[in-house]
Design a protein around this motif. Structure first.
Motif, PDB file in Angstrom:
ATOM      1  N   TYR A 156       0.841  -1.199   0.000  1.00 50.63           N
ATOM      2  CA  TYR A 156       0.000   0.000   0.000  1.00 50.63           C
ATOM      3  C   TYR A 156       0.877   1.250   0.000  1.00 50.63           C
ATOM      4  O   TYR A 156       0.405   2.340  -0.285  1.00 50.63           O
ATOM      5  CB  TYR A 156      -0.914   0.026   1.232  1.00 50.63           C
ATOM      6  N   VAL A 157       2.154   1.081   0.335  1.00 52.50           N
ATOM      7  CA  VAL A 157       3.080   2.206   0.471  1.00 52.50           C
ATOM      8  C   VAL A 157       4.163   2.181  -0.599  1.00 52.50           C
ATOM      9  O   VAL A 157       4.506   3.207  -1.189  1.00 52.50           O
ATOM     10  CB  VAL A 157       3.721   2.209   1.875  1.00 52.50           C
ATOM     11  N   ILE A 158       4.736   0.990  -0.861  1.00 50.36           N
ATOM     12  CA  ILE A 158       5.844   0.885  -1.813  1.00 50.36           C
ATOM     13  C   ILE A 158       5.310   0.709  -3.239  1.00 50.36           C
ATOM     14  O   ILE A 158       4.167   0.305  -3.446  1.00 50.36           O
ATOM     15  CB  ILE A 158       6.785  -0.289  -1.471  1.00 50.36           C
ATOM     16  N   ASP A 159       6.146   1.012  -4.196  1.00 50.71           N
ATOM     17  CA  ASP A 159       5.811   0.777  -5.595  1.00 50.71           C
ATOM     18  C   ASP A 159       6.356  -0.589  -6.026  1.00 50.71           C
ATOM     19  O   ASP A 159       7.393  -1.043  -5.546  1.00 50.71           O
ATOM     20  CB  ASP A 159       6.423   1.864  -6.492  1.00 50.71           C
ATOM     21  N   GLY A 160       5.668  -1.234  -6.932  1.00 49.51           N
ATOM     22  CA  GLY A 160       6.164  -2.471  -7.502  1.00 49.51           C
ATOM     23  C   GLY A 160       6.091  -3.650  -6.549  1.00 49.51           C
ATOM     24  O   GLY A 160       5.320  -3.673  -5.584  1.00 49.51           O
ATOM     25  N   LEU A 161       6.923  -4.646  -6.825  1.00 47.57           N
ATOM     26  CA  LEU A 161       6.945  -5.873  -6.045  1.00 47.57           C
ATOM     27  C   LEU A 161       7.754  -5.711  -4.760  1.00 47.57           C
ATOM     28  O   LEU A 161       8.717  -4.944  -4.727  1.00 47.57           O
ATOM     29  CB  LEU A 161       7.563  -7.011  -6.866  1.00 47.57           C
ATOM     30  N   PRO A 162       7.412  -6.450  -3.715  1.00 52.37           N
ATOM     31  CA  PRO A 162       8.276  -6.491  -2.522  1.00 52.37           C
ATOM     32  C   PRO A 162       9.587  -7.190  -2.868  1.00 52.37           C
ATOM     33  O   PRO A 162       9.709  -7.831  -3.918  1.00 52.37           O
ATOM     34  CB  PRO A 162       7.448  -7.281  -1.506  1.00 52.37           C
ATOM     35  N   PRO A 163      10.571  -7.120  -1.983  1.00 49.57           N
ATOM     36  CA  PRO A 163      11.914  -7.617  -2.334  1.00 49.57           C
ATOM     37  C   PRO A 163      12.049  -9.131  -2.441  1.00 49.57           C
ATOM     38  O   PRO A 163      12.953  -9.615  -3.124  1.00 49.57           O
ATOM     39  CB  PRO A 163      12.790  -7.068  -1.210  1.00 49.57           C
ATOM     40  N   THR A 164      11.218  -9.886  -1.743  1.00 51.72           N
ATOM     41  CA  THR A 164      11.313 -11.353  -1.762  1.00 51.72           C
ATOM     42  C   THR A 164       9.914 -11.945  -1.800  1.00 51.72           C
ATOM     43  O   THR A 164       8.919 -11.258  -1.539  1.00 51.72           O
ATOM     44  CB  THR A 164      12.036 -11.897  -0.513  1.00 51.72           C
ATOM     45  N   PRO A 165       9.799 -13.226  -2.094  1.00 49.25           N
ATOM     46  CA  PRO A 165       8.501 -13.890  -1.930  1.00 49.25           C
ATOM     47  C   PRO A 165       8.018 -13.780  -0.492  1.00 49.25           C
ATOM     48  O   PRO A 165       8.817 -13.544   0.427  1.00 49.25           O
ATOM     49  CB  PRO A 165       8.802 -15.347  -2.311  1.00 49.25           C
ATOM     50  N   ILE A 166       6.724 -13.980  -0.306  1.00 55.68           N
ATOM     51  CA  ILE A 166       6.143 -13.900   1.037  1.00 55.68           C
ATOM     52  C   ILE A 166       5.706 -15.285   1.530  1.00 55.68           C
ATOM     53  O   ILE A 166       5.132 -15.402   2.615  1.00 55.68           O
ATOM     54  CB  ILE A 166       4.956 -12.921   1.085  1.00 55.68           C
ATOM     55  N   ALA A 167       5.979 -16.307   0.738  1.00 53.90           N
ATOM     56  CA  ALA A 167       5.648 -17.695   1.103  1.00 53.90           C
ATOM     57  C   ALA A 167       6.262 -18.594   0.050  1.00 53.90           C
ATOM     58  O   ALA A 167       6.909 -18.124  -0.889  1.00 53.90           O
ATOM     59  CB  ALA A 167       4.132 -17.887   1.164  1.00 53.90           C
TER      60      ALA A 167
END
Length: 392
Positions: A318-329
């Motif tokens: 909701y705050v950052i642009d694009g994908l997060p840095p790693t998978p979440i699962a």
């Protein structure tokens, strides 16, 4: 006199030949013809069992009429040294030849008792099952969560007898930390795990193990399987997916995995996030926010707060642009396929529809109507209103 002796000898020789031919025909019929089993039985072949031991066990269980004929047939067909360890379902009326083929084909055991250590998103549990040959299916005998009280008596007895198959099953969407912590609690395994593998690098699947197997070796097997899956699917990816590397694709696959448990929806869910990336929109997906709060160490166990949706973490989409840095699962194969081959849609939003699935929308106005419908369903069910719905 000599003529009489020769004549008698020839006659005896012919009688012997006829008897031998008859015996051979009888033995062939016993080996290839329908066997004596009236109902299916489960045969256990232990590690190191000889053909002699197995043939006697077959005769004792009424699966073959004569252990010697079974051994002779195995020798004649060059299968005597090919017995495979495991538990095998022998069908009614199976011939000796059919049984030998079953016992030498190898592969996964088809009956007997098994312990499945299922590592789920919420908890890890041990399930003891036994194959009911008459019903043709496995029946649950006991189930418990390791570390929460004593193990059921049925499990304790079965574990002591040693006549068990052991299996570790990873549910789709578990985190690497959850897998490692669960394996450390698995008393039937041994060995140290020095570090948690990278998120997304373990393949959700079922792994047959043996009591006393090394935990680190099992993790390596999980990593190897996931690496082979992503390599295969990356090579077959859609030409216009927005990922520079397989690692980025795995990030998307993990988000898709956490957003829906319905296989048929995954390509559509993936299309929403791909379309958002293409238009420069933030992904705005709650599972990434939760991962930023928990670091994958268990479940949040409650709804997200508004302050948490506004809090900056590397995973708050909701705050950052694009994908997060790693998978979440750790995503399963179907989610990876969906991320690499998303559906072709114009969808930019989705929200739960009350059926277990989601309602998809192209415009914000349409999405807001879907949100209102979902909130009405929540109110009717007495559920607390959400603080963040993807796309708002």
């Amino acid at each position: 006199m000599w003529r009489s002796v020769a004549s008698n000898a020839l006659t005896l020789f012919i009688v012997v030949l006829v008897a031998a031919a008859g015996l051979l025909a009888w033995g062939r019929q016993e080996y290839t013809g329908p066997g004596p089993l009236a109902e299916a039985v489960c045969l256990r072949v232990e590690r190191g069992d000889s053909l002699s031991v197995v043939s006697r066990r077959l005769e004792e269980q009424g699966a073959v009429s004569d252990a010697r004929i079974f051994r002779i047939g195995a020798d004649y067909s060059d299968q005597a040294a090919g017995l495979k360890f495991g538990s095998y379902l022998l069908p009614p009326r199976a011939s000796m030849g059919d049984i030998l083929d079953i016992l030498t084909a190898g592969g996964q055991s088809t009956c007997g008792r098994e312990v499945n250590y299922r590592i789920g998103v919420v908890a890890a549990e041990i399930i003891l099952r036994e194959f009911d040959a008459a019903a043709g299916r496995y029946v649950e005998v006991a189930k418990f969560v390791p570390g929460e009280g004593e193990a059921p008596e049925a499990y304790a007895e079965a574990a002591e007898e040693g006549d068990l198959r052991w299996r570790v099953t990873l549910a789709e969407g578990v985190t690497s930390w959850q897998v490692v912590e669960s394996l450390r609690r698995a008393e039937f395994l041994q060995g140290e795990i020095k570090e948690v593998p990278p998120e997304g690098s373990l393949a959700p699947d079922s792994y047959e193990v043996a009591r006393g197997d090394d935990r680190a070796a099992l993790l390596a097997q999980m990593q190897d399987r996931q690496a082979r899956i992503i390599a295969e699917l990356w090579a077959a990816r859609s030409a216009d997916v927005p990922y520079a590397t397989p690692e980025e694709a795995m990030v998307m696959a993990s988000i898709v995995e956490k957003e829906t448990g319905i296989a048929s929806e995954r390509p559509q869910v993936a299309s929403v996030f791909v379309n958002r990336l293409a238009q420069g929109m933030r992904l705005q997906t709650d599972p990434t926010v939760i991962y930023g709060l928990t670091e994958g160490k268990g479940v949040l166990g409650r709804g997200l707060r508004q302050s948490e949706l506004r809090r900056r973490t590397d995973y708050n989409t909701y705050v950052i642009d694009g994908l997060p840095p790693t998978p979440i699962a750790n995503p399963g194969r179907l989610s990876i396929e969906a991320a690499l081959n998303p559906a072709e849609t114009d969808y930019l939003y989705f929200v739960a529809d009350g059926s277990g699935g989601h309602a998809f929308a192209t415009t914000l106005a349409e999405h807001n109507r879907n949100v209102a419908a979902w909130r009405k369903i929540e109110a009717e069910r007495g559920m607390p209103p959400p603080v963040g719905i993807q796309g708002e």
